[in-house]
Design a protein around this motif. Structure first.
Motif, PDB file in Angstrom:
ATOM      1  N   GLU A   1      -3.759  16.348 -61.926  1.00 53.11           N
ATOM      2  CA  GLU A   1      -4.410  16.839 -60.711  1.00 53.11           C
ATOM      3  C   GLU A   1      -4.522  15.735 -59.664  1.00 53.11           C
ATOM      4  N   LEU A   2      -4.870  14.529 -60.109  1.00 59.73           N
ATOM      5  CA  LEU A   2      -4.993  13.406 -59.197  1.00 59.73           C
ATOM      6  C   LEU A   2      -3.643  13.064 -58.564  1.00 59.73           C
ATOM      7  N   ALA A   3      -2.597  13.073 -59.366  1.00 63.38           N
ATOM      8  CA  ALA A   3      -1.258  12.798 -58.842  1.00 63.38           C
ATOM      9  C   ALA A   3      -0.871  13.815 -57.775  1.00 63.38           C
ATOM     10  N   LYS A   4      -1.181  15.069 -58.023  1.00 63.57           N
ATOM     11  CA  LYS A   4      -0.879  16.111 -57.038  1.00 63.57           C
ATOM     12  C   LYS A   4      -1.681  15.900 -55.762  1.00 63.57           C
ATOM     13  N   ALA A   5      -2.970  15.613 -55.899  1.00 60.53           N
ATOM     14  CA  ALA A   5      -3.829  15.413 -54.729  1.00 60.53           C
ATOM     15  C   ALA A   5      -3.385  14.208 -53.906  1.00 60.53           C
ATOM     16  N   CYS A   6      -2.847  13.190 -54.583  1.00 61.75           N
ATOM     17  CA  CYS A   6      -2.426  11.970 -53.896  1.00 61.75           C
ATOM     18  C   CYS A   6      -0.945  11.974 -53.531  1.00 61.75           C
ATOM     19  N   ARG A   7      -0.268  13.074 -53.841  1.00 61.07           N
ATOM     20  CA  ARG A   7       1.178  13.204 -53.551  1.00 61.07           C
ATOM     21  C   ARG A   7       1.943  12.017 -54.154  1.00 61.07           C
TER      22      ARG A   7
ATOM     23  N   ALA B   1     -10.935  11.507 -52.751  1.00 56.89           N
ATOM     24  CA  ALA B   1     -11.919  11.878 -51.728  1.00 56.89           C
ATOM     25  C   ALA B   1     -12.030  10.880 -50.589  1.00 56.89           C
ATOM     26  N   PHE B   2     -11.429   9.703 -50.732  1.00 57.71           N
ATOM     27  CA  PHE B   2     -11.608   8.662 -49.721  1.00 57.71           C
ATOM     28  C   PHE B   2     -10.380   8.459 -48.833  1.00 57.71           C
ATOM     29  N   GLU B   3      -9.434   9.390 -48.902  1.00 51.86           N
ATOM     30  CA  GLU B   3      -8.343   9.473 -47.921  1.00 51.86           C
ATOM     31  C   GLU B   3      -7.310   8.356 -48.031  1.00 51.86           C
ATOM     32  N   PHE B   4      -7.237   7.667 -49.160  1.00 48.32           N
ATOM     33  CA  PHE B   4      -6.167   6.674 -49.319  1.00 48.32           C
ATOM     34  C   PHE B   4      -4.805   7.314 -49.099  1.00 48.32           C
ATOM     35  N   GLN B   5      -4.635   8.533 -49.619  1.00 48.79           N
ATOM     36  CA  GLN B   5      -3.334   9.187 -49.567  1.00 48.79           C
ATOM     37  C   GLN B   5      -2.904   9.547 -48.150  1.00 48.79           C
ATOM     38  N   ASN B   6      -3.840   9.540 -47.203  1.00 46.31           N
ATOM     39  CA  ASN B   6      -3.523   9.895 -45.819  1.00 46.31           C
ATOM     40  C   ASN B   6      -3.540   8.708 -44.869  1.00 46.31           C
ATOM     41  N   HIS B   7      -3.845   7.527 -45.374  1.00 45.11           N
ATOM     42  CA  HIS B   7      -3.934   6.363 -44.497  1.00 45.11           C
ATOM     43  C   HIS B   7      -2.527   5.854 -44.159  1.00 45.11           C
ATOM     44  N   PRO B   8      -2.232   5.608 -42.874  1.00 43.49           N
ATOM     45  CA  PRO B   8      -0.873   5.197 -42.497  1.00 43.49           C
ATOM     46  C   PRO B   8      -0.464   3.830 -43.014  1.00 43.49           C
ATOM     47  N   ASN B   9      -1.426   3.001 -43.445  1.00 43.41           N
ATOM     48  CA  ASN B   9      -1.098   1.688 -43.990  1.00 43.41           C
ATOM     49  C   ASN B   9      -1.170   1.647 -45.512  1.00 43.41           C
ATOM     50  N   VAL B  10      -1.087   2.811 -46.153  1.00 41.81           N
ATOM     51  CA  VAL B  10      -1.180   2.884 -47.615  1.00 41.81           C
ATOM     52  C   VAL B  10       0.013   3.635 -48.197  1.00 41.81           C
ATOM     53  N   GLU B  11       0.557   3.092 -49.274  1.00 41.69           N
ATOM     54  CA  GLU B  11       1.496   3.811 -50.132  1.00 41.69           C
ATOM     55  C   GLU B  11       0.854   3.905 -51.518  1.00 41.69           C
ATOM     56  N   ILE B  12       0.577   5.108 -51.978  1.00 43.08           N
ATOM     57  CA  ILE B  12       0.033   5.258 -53.327  1.00 43.08           C
ATOM     58  C   ILE B  12       1.184   5.200 -54.319  1.00 43.08           C
ATOM     59  N   VAL B  13       1.162   4.172 -55.148  1.00 46.71           N
ATOM     60  CA  VAL B  13       2.253   3.907 -56.087  1.00 46.71           C
ATOM     61  C   VAL B  13       2.066   4.697 -57.374  1.00 46.71           C
ATOM     62  N   ALA B  14       0.820   4.734 -57.870  1.00 49.93           N
ATOM     63  CA  ALA B  14       0.557   5.370 -59.161  1.00 49.93           C
ATOM     64  C   ALA B  14      -0.916   5.747 -59.252  1.00 49.93           C
ATOM     65  N   VAL B  15      -1.196   6.676 -60.162  1.00 48.62           N
ATOM     66  CA  VAL B  15      -2.581   7.093 -60.424  1.00 48.62           C
ATOM     67  C   VAL B  15      -2.808   7.110 -61.926  1.00 48.62           C
ATOM     68  N   SER B  16      -4.106   7.154 -62.292  1.00 48.61           N
ATOM     69  CA  SER B  16      -4.430   7.159 -63.718  1.00 48.61           C
ATOM     70  C   SER B  16      -5.751   7.872 -63.961  1.00 48.61           C
ATOM     71  N   ASP B  17      -5.826   8.546 -65.108  1.00 42.55           N
ATOM     72  CA  ASP B  17      -7.070   9.066 -65.658  1.00 42.55           C
ATOM     73  C   ASP B  17      -6.855   9.206 -67.159  1.00 42.55           C
ATOM     74  N   LEU B  18      -7.911   9.016 -67.933  1.00 44.36           N
ATOM     75  CA  LEU B  18      -7.781   9.102 -69.382  1.00 44.36           C
ATOM     76  C   LEU B  18      -7.399  10.500 -69.852  1.00 44.36           C
ATOM     77  N   PHE B  19      -7.772  11.524 -69.061  1.00 42.83           N
ATOM     78  CA  PHE B  19      -7.485  12.905 -69.443  1.00 42.83           C
ATOM     79  C   PHE B  19      -6.206  13.365 -68.749  1.00 42.83           C
TER      80      PHE B  19
END
Length: 397
Positions: A97-103, A73-91
Motif C-alpha cells: 500500500e505504501l509503495a502504491k501511495a508513493c508511486r 502523509a507528508f507529501e514526499f512523493q509530490n515534492h519536486p526535489n524528491v525521488e522516492i527510491v524505496a519503501v518499507s514496512d514489516l507487514f
C-alpha cells in the motif's frame, strides 16, 4: 499586522499526532477519523512564490505505513526535489500500500534492509514511537539523512544520549517532524521572537489534548496506557520551538484516570496517569506550564500562548512593537499539499529537503528535538515522585 489573529480554522485544526505503526486503515493520506487528519481550512498564505534551492532531487526511502498512514502523509512523493527510491514496512500488505501511495516500485521487508541501499540518501521514519531512536541510529550508521515522526526518543534518557552522539558523529542532517512548529500561530510567534518582539519569555503555555477512552491500534500496543509526558513535543514546542531554548528543571503532577486502559494494572508502563501537567523552568529564567492529557473529553488539539517582557501572543500579538516581521508561513512547492495537523505536513517536508540541499541545520534539529522530548521523560519521572523537582539534561548543536 499588530492586531493579526488566528481564526477558528487554525486553532481547531490542532490535533493529535500519531506516529505511524504497523497497523492501519485504507487511505494514503491518513485516517480522517483520527484527530489531526481533519481537513485544514485555507488561511492567509504567503504571496511569495516558492523558489527551489536546487534542481537536484534527494533520493529518499520511506519507512512505516500503519494506523496514521504517516509514510505517505507528508507529501514526499509530490515534492519536486524528491525521488522516492524505496519503501518499507514489516507487514507485506502495508508495504504494498505504501509503495502504491508513493508511486514507488522498490520495496524492502524491513528498515534494516532498506538502509543498506546505497542509492538512498535520506529516510523518513514513520514507525512505532518506541522504535524511533533505534531506527534513526541505524539509518545514521548507514550514512542517511534522517527525518522522523515524533517523539525523537521514547521514555529513555540513555537512548537520547545515544541518538545525540549518533547524529553528531554522522555529519548527516536530522529533523524531527514536530507539527506544531508549522502551525500558523507558533510560526508567527517564532518570527516575532527572533526579531525581538517579545523580549525574554516570562511565561508560556502549551496544551496537547487527545481523548483516548478507547486505545488506538498500535504496534505491540505501545499506545495503551502511554504516559502522557512521553509524548510531549506538541505542547513543549510552544516554548522550545518558539525560542530555540530549553527547559532546565521540572515539577510535574499527574492525575489518576477513570479510563480503563489508563489503570496501572492494564498497561505495561504501570502508568496511573491520564493527564500530566508540568511546570518547567526555562533556559531564559522564565516558567512554562505544559499539559498533556488522554482522558478529558471535549476540545482537543495542540495550542499554546506566550507572554514576554515586551509583548504577548494569545491568538494575536500585543506589545510594544509597531512593525512586525512577515509572520505568514512560507509558500509550498507546486503539487505539494499542506496536509493535516494545521497545514504543517507539506511544510515540514519542504524544510527538511531544503536543509539537506543547502547543507544547513533544519528547523527541528537534534538539539531542538531532544530538548522538546527529554523534558517530557523527566516530567513523567517527576509525576511518579509526586512532583519532585528534577533537573533536565541539555542538548546543543
Amino acid at each position: 499586522m499588530q492586531s493579526i489573529g488566528l481564526g477558528s480554522a487554525a486553532l481547531g485544526a490542532f490535533a493529535a499526532s500519531c506516529s505511524s505503526d504497523k497497523q492501519g486503515d485504507d487511505g494514503s493520506k491518513g485516517n480522517p477519523d483520527i484527530q489531526g487528519f481533519e481537513k485544514t481550512e485555507p488561511t492567509a498564505e504567503s504571496t511569495k512564490k516558492w523558489v527551489p534551492v536546487s534542481d537536484k532531487k534527494v533520493r529518499v526511502g520511506i519507512i512505516g505505513y500503519g494506523l496514521c498512514k504517516f509514510g505517505a502523509a507528508f507529501e514526499f512523493q509530490n515534492h519536486p526535489n524528491v525521488e522516492i527510491v524505496a519503501v518499507s514496512d514489516l507487514f507485506p500488505d502495508r508495504c504494498a500500500e505504501l509503495a502504491k501511495a508513493c508511486r514507488c516500485s522498490k520495496t524492502y521487508p524491513s528498515l534494516e534492509e532498506l538502509v543498506k541501499d546505497d542509492s538512498i540518501e535520506a529516510v523518513f521514519i514513520a514507525t512505532d514511537a518506541p522504535s524511533h531512536a533505534k531506527h534513526a541510529i541505524e539509518a545514521l550508521k548507514h550514512g542517511k539523512h534522517v527525518a522522523v515522526a515524533v517523539p525523537a526518543v521514547f521514555g529513555s534518557l540513555e537512548d537520547a544520549d545515544r541518538l545525540y552522539e549518533a547524529v553528531k558523529t554522522s555529519g548527516k542532517k536530522y529533523m524531527m517532524f514536530e507539527t506544531s512548529c508549522f502551525h500558523e500561530d507558533l510560526y508567527a510567534m517564532k518570527q516575532i521572537y527572533d526579531k525581538g518582539g517579545f523580549g525574554k519569555l516570562v511565561y508560556s503555555e502549551g496544551e496537547y489534548y487527545h481523548y483516548m477512552d478507547e486505545p488506538l491500534a498500535s504496534y505491540k500496543n505501545w499506545r495503551v496506557g502511554l504516559p502522557p509526558q512521553y509524548y510531549p513535543t506538541h505542547s513543549n514546542a510552544y516554548y522550545v520551538g518558539v525560542t530555540g531554548g530549553s527547559f532546565t528543571e521540572v515539577s510535574c503532577l499527574g492525575i489518576p484516570s477513570i479510563v480503563q486502559q489508563l489503570q496501572p494494572s492494564n498497561n505495561t508502563y504501570k502508568n496511573p496517569f491520564g493527564t500530566e501537567i508540568a511546570l518547567f523552568r526555562t533556559s531564559e529564567g522564565g516558567m512554562s506550564r505544559m499539559a498533556v492529557s488522554w482522558d478529558s473529553p471535549g476540545d482537543h488539539g495542540e495550542k499554546g500562548r506566550i507572554r514576554g517582557q515586551k509583548g504577548s501572543y494569545y491568538g494575536k500579538y500585543e506589545g510594544h512593537e509597531k512593525q512586525l516581521p512577515d509572520i505568514v508561513r512560507p509558500p509550498l512547492p507546486p503539487g505539494v499539499d499542506q496536509g493535516g495537523h494545521g497545514g504543517s505536513h507539506g511544510r515540514l517536508t519542504d524544510e527538511f529537503i531544503a536543509a539537506v540541499l543547502q547543507d544547513r541545520q533544519p528547523l527541528v534539529n537534534i538539539a531542538v528535538a531532544l530538548n522538546m522530548t527529554v523534558a517530557g521523560i523527566v516530567a513523567h519521572n517527576s509525576a511518579m515522585k509526586n512532583g519532585e523537582t528534577l533537573k533536565i539534561p541539555q542538548y546543543k548543536v
